[in-house]
Scaffold this motif. Structure first.
Motif, PDB file in Angstrom:
ATOM      1  N   PHE A 122     -91.974 -67.056 -12.468  1.00  0.00           N
ATOM      2  CA  PHE A 122     -90.970 -66.211 -13.000  1.00  0.00           C
ATOM      3  C   PHE A 122     -92.061 -65.240 -13.784  1.00  0.00           C
ATOM      4  O   PHE A 122     -91.566 -64.109 -14.072  1.00  0.00           O
ATOM      5  N   ASP A 123     -93.166 -65.436 -13.746  1.00  0.00           N
ATOM      6  CA  ASP A 123     -94.275 -64.268 -14.237  1.00  0.00           C
ATOM      7  C   ASP A 123     -94.163 -63.180 -13.555  1.00  0.00           C
ATOM      8  O   ASP A 123     -94.487 -62.131 -14.164  1.00  0.00           O
ATOM      9  N   ALA A 124     -93.865 -63.261 -12.090  1.00  0.00           N
ATOM     10  CA  ALA A 124     -93.916 -62.208 -11.257  1.00  0.00           C
ATOM     11  C   ALA A 124     -92.616 -61.359 -11.625  1.00  0.00           C
ATOM     12  O   ALA A 124     -92.523 -60.229 -11.187  1.00  0.00           O
ATOM     13  N   LEU A 125     -91.816 -61.712 -12.566  1.00  0.00           N
ATOM     14  CA  LEU A 125     -90.493 -61.064 -12.947  1.00  0.00           C
ATOM     15  C   LEU A 125     -90.744 -60.719 -14.503  1.00  0.00           C
ATOM     16  O   LEU A 125     -89.998 -61.425 -15.294  1.00  0.00           O
ATOM     17  N   PRO A 126     -91.525 -59.780 -14.901  1.00  0.00           N
ATOM     18  CA  PRO A 126     -91.652 -59.500 -16.342  1.00  0.00           C
ATOM     19  C   PRO A 126     -90.193 -58.985 -17.074  1.00  0.00           C
ATOM     20  O   PRO A 126     -90.010 -59.240 -18.116  1.00  0.00           O
ATOM     21  N   GLU A 127     -89.337 -58.542 -16.128  1.00  0.00           N
ATOM     22  CA  GLU A 127     -88.121 -58.201 -16.877  1.00  0.00           C
ATOM     23  C   GLU A 127     -86.986 -59.503 -17.154  1.00  0.00           C
ATOM     24  O   GLU A 127     -86.262 -59.238 -17.807  1.00  0.00           O
TER      25      GLU A 127
END
Length: 136
Positions: A122-127
């Motif tokens: 989920f770090d790939a999705l900062p939003e």
């Protein structure tokens, strides 16, 4: 505004054991009025994983008990549209996430939920807001 949390597969799996750190924290959070839930894509992964558990009857009973304490947030057409945005964004950046993780992220964005997870993907999705409640 009340905190709203969406449990990812790893947190649901850990919470099935009510005596675990995650299980105790979920119980305490509910007593404090925190709204916790999960979604069908997560439960699909849990069902697949349950086929590998040694004590299936006990696990099923404990899972059913946990699900009585959680909301089941629906994935709908709006979630699907947001999923498309998440997928396109990740692909453009050369990143890959599982379909379930993308559905969880889309639902979290749609409903302004924080995802409880140990999954660093989920770090790939900062939003997408995340938190890890598995650590003591």
């Amino acid at each position: 505004m009340m905190a709203l949390y969406l449990l990812d597969t790893n947190h649901v799996g850990m919470a099935v054991d009510g005596a675990s750190v995650v299980g105790r924290r979920i119980f305490e959070a509910r007593l404090a009025g925190v709204r916790l839930g999960t979604c069908l894509p997560v439960l699909c992964e849990i069902e697949a994983g349950m086929r590998q558990v040694r004590h299936k009857v006990k696990y099923r009973r404990d899972l059913n008990h946990l699900l009585l304490q959680l909301r089941l947030w629906a994935v709908d057409l709006k979630t699907a549209q947001i999923y498309g945005d998440v997928y396109t964004d990740l692909r453009r950046r050369g990143r890959v996430l599982s379909q379930v993780d993308m559905m969880v992220a889309a639902l979290a964005r749609q409903m302004k939920l924080t995802v409880l997870t140990t999954d660093r993907d989920f770090d790939a999705l900062p939003e997408t807001r995340t938190a890890d409640r598995s650590k003591p």
